[in-house]
Design a protein around this motif. Structure first.
Motif, PDB file in Angstrom:
ATOM      1  N   ASN A  99      27.075  29.915  39.916  1.00 28.51           N
ATOM      2  CA  ASN A  99      27.927  31.093  39.730  1.00 28.51           C
ATOM      3  C   ASN A  99      27.271  32.383  40.212  1.00 28.51           C
ATOM      4  O   ASN A  99      27.622  33.465  39.759  1.00 28.51           O
ATOM      5  N   GLN A 198      34.514  28.205  41.353  1.00 32.61           N
ATOM      6  CA  GLN A 198      35.164  29.503  41.176  1.00 32.61           C
ATOM      7  C   GLN A 198      35.418  30.159  42.544  1.00 32.61           C
ATOM      8  O   GLN A 198      34.546  30.197  43.397  1.00 32.61           O
ATOM      9  N   GLU A 236      43.437  38.741  39.612  1.00 32.73           N
ATOM     10  CA  GLU A 236      43.086  37.701  38.649  1.00 32.73           C
ATOM     11  C   GLU A 236      41.812  36.984  39.048  1.00 32.73           C
ATOM     12  O   GLU A 236      41.231  36.246  38.247  1.00 32.73           O
ATOM     13  N   GLN A 237      41.386  37.169  40.290  1.00 36.64           N
ATOM     14  CA  GLN A 237      40.144  36.581  40.782  1.00 36.64           C
ATOM     15  C   GLN A 237      39.039  37.630  40.811  1.00 36.64           C
ATOM     16  O   GLN A 237      39.306  38.824  40.950  1.00 36.64           O
ATOM     17  N   PRO A 238      37.787  37.205  40.700  1.00 38.39           N
ATOM     18  CA  PRO A 238      36.683  38.131  40.974  1.00 38.39           C
ATOM     19  C   PRO A 238      36.794  38.645  42.413  1.00 38.39           C
ATOM     20  O   PRO A 238      37.236  37.918  43.310  1.00 38.39           O
ATOM     21  N   SER A 293      34.238  43.546  41.266  1.00 37.30           N
ATOM     22  CA  SER A 293      35.003  43.616  40.018  1.00 37.30           C
ATOM     23  C   SER A 293      34.066  43.482  38.819  1.00 37.30           C
ATOM     24  O   SER A 293      32.878  43.147  38.953  1.00 37.30           O
ATOM     25  N   GLU A 294      34.611  43.711  37.640  1.00 41.33           N
ATOM     26  CA  GLU A 294      33.818  43.702  36.407  1.00 41.33           C
ATOM     27  C   GLU A 294      33.327  42.313  36.019  1.00 41.33           C
ATOM     28  O   GLU A 294      32.602  42.163  35.034  1.00 41.33           O
ATOM     29  N   ASP A 295      33.694  41.305  36.808  1.00 40.66           N
ATOM     30  CA  ASP A 295      33.305  39.931  36.492  1.00 40.66           C
ATOM     31  C   ASP A 295      31.825  39.665  36.737  1.00 40.66           C
ATOM     32  O   ASP A 295      31.292  38.646  36.295  1.00 40.66           O
ATOM     33  N   LEU A 320      28.245  35.856  38.264  1.00 41.19           N
ATOM     34  CA  LEU A 320      29.454  35.840  37.451  1.00 41.19           C
ATOM     35  C   LEU A 320      29.074  35.637  35.985  1.00 41.19           C
ATOM     36  O   LEU A 320      28.227  34.805  35.669  1.00 41.19           O
ATOM     37  N   ASN A 321      29.720  36.418  35.131  1.00 40.97           N
ATOM     38  CA  ASN A 321      29.407  36.321  33.712  1.00 40.97           C
ATOM     39  C   ASN A 321      30.692  36.529  32.929  1.00 40.97           C
ATOM     40  O   ASN A 321      31.379  37.539  33.110  1.00 40.97           O
ATOM     41  N   SER A 322      31.020  35.601  32.069  1.00 40.07           N
ATOM     42  CA  SER A 322      32.284  35.664  31.338  1.00 40.07           C
ATOM     43  C   SER A 322      32.366  36.858  30.394  1.00 40.07           C
ATOM     44  O   SER A 322      33.457  37.278  30.001  1.00 40.07           O
ATOM     45  N   GLU A 325      32.788  41.859  31.619  1.00 37.82           N
ATOM     46  CA  GLU A 325      33.808  42.893  31.464  1.00 37.82           C
ATOM     47  C   GLU A 325      33.614  43.694  30.183  1.00 37.82           C
ATOM     48  O   GLU A 325      33.924  44.889  30.137  1.00 37.82           O
TER      49      GLU A 325
END
Length: 355
Positions: A99, A198, A236-238, A293-295, A320-322, A325
């Motif tokens: 990720n 992803q 809706e996507q990074p 993005s904030e993802d 990427l980090n859940s 945000e």
């Protein structure tokens, strides 16, 4: 001596005030770029003027005060891109297998022929994605060895300084080359499939700059940024937007792009990462950008060594980090003035005032 200082002070004051005019002419927008240089020169003039100005002279006193205000304003504009400001993007050292994505952004300068130095930097960076800007057919031929390691490519070499080559270790899904505003000025739009599966939406841009040799106004550049900004808003996507945007990180239009897109700038709170001009140390500013993005959280950002181009390459690694945000604040929303500027810019494009 005092008269020279007064003239210099007035020039610096005018250079500070000019970008506040919300117009697109190149001779207005060009003053967005050298804010750091104006600040440094202004401090020198201010220091010298401090010992010479006649405190009984109203004009000299007013000039002194207005110059001080101009310097404070210049400092305010560049402050977010210093180590003293709060970081807009949180850093992370956590290894997230599958990720993470790293990118190398390099404007190679079409006439530059130091390809071996460039390839050495690519090998050193070992980025997952390499974005080359300004390549002509010669460059495309000389870097074909990259395809051994980078199986996925999108190519549009051109001899007009707006060519673009994209190399990726990760699968590129439905890549497109678009000419958003002007024939001969391409952009690349694709999804990148990370090892985890992803999908990340990526937009690679290189709009034309406002200058007497390129475009009389900044309309096309500003419009291209705003069009992409609107497209990625609430995706809706990074999302990653990268490239040589021919605009500085602290300009009104770049700030407006962030407001419009909701994307973050990993340089804020970390430094300027001046990528241009690699050949002139006293005239440098950040022209090569990556917004996301904030993802994502930031793993690393670095300016790579020079290789003969007038741009330094920029390396960025994101994770990427859940929970990202919740850790980061979104840019402000556009206000009434911003919306008016956006509408005016896009209307000019629709009416083909610049294209």
């Amino acid at each position: 001596m005092k008269m020279i200082l007064i003239i210099l002070a007035l020039v610096l004051i005018i250079a500070t005030l000019t970008p506040l005019i919300r117009r697109h002419e190149w001779w207005i927008r060009v003053f967005d770029f050298p804010r750091l240089q104006i600040l440094i020169m202004g401090l020198l003039v201010f220091a010298a003027f401090f010992f010479l100005w006649d405190k009984q002279n109203i004009f000299e006193g007013l000039t002194f005060v207005v110059l001080a205000a101009a310097l404070l304003f210049q400092g305010y504009k560049i402050f977010p891109h210093t180590f003293f400001a709060a970081k807009q993007v949180r850093g992370t050292s956590a290894d997230m297998p599958g990720n993470t994505i790293s990118l190398l952004i390099a404007n190679v300068l079409m006439g530059n022929r130091n390809v071996q130095r460039f390839l050495a930097i690519v090998r050193e960076a070992d980025a997952d994605v390499v974005l080359m800007l300004e390549p002509d057919q010669w460059w495309e031929e000389q870097v074909r060895e990259l395809e051994v390691k980078y199986a996925y490519t999108v190519k549009k070499p051109l001899d007009n300084r707006y060519g673009m080559l994209l190399y990726s270790k990760f699968e590129l899904v439905a890549p497109e080359i678009k000419f958003l505003l002007k024939e001969g000025i391409p952009s690349i739009h694709t999804e990148v499939k990370l090892p985890s599966g992803q999908l990340v939406r990526m937009h690679c841009l290189h709009p034309e700059p406002p200058s007497p040799t390129e475009a009389d106004t900044s309309v096309n550049r500003d419009a291209e940024l705003l069009i992409v900004g609107r497209e990625v808003k609430n995706s809706e996507q990074p999302v990653i937007v990268a490239g040589d945007l021919n605009d500085v990180a602290w300009s009104y239009t770049t700030t407006l792009f962030q407001k419009t897109s909701g994307l973050l700038d990993p340089r804020i709170g970390r430094g300027m990462f001046n990528s241009y001009n690699a050949k002139h140390p006293l005239m440098r500013w950040p022209l090569d950008h990556l917004f996301h993005s904030e993802d994502f959280l930031l793993v690393r950002i670095a300016r790579m060594p020079a290789f003969g181009s007038d741009h330094f390459p920029i390396y960025i690694k994101l994770s990427l980090n859940s929970n990202a945000e919740n850790l980061q604040e979104s840019p402000e929303e556009p206000d009434a003035e911003d919306k008016e500027f956006t509408a005016d810019t896009l209307q000019k494009v629709e009416q083909k005032e610049e294209i």
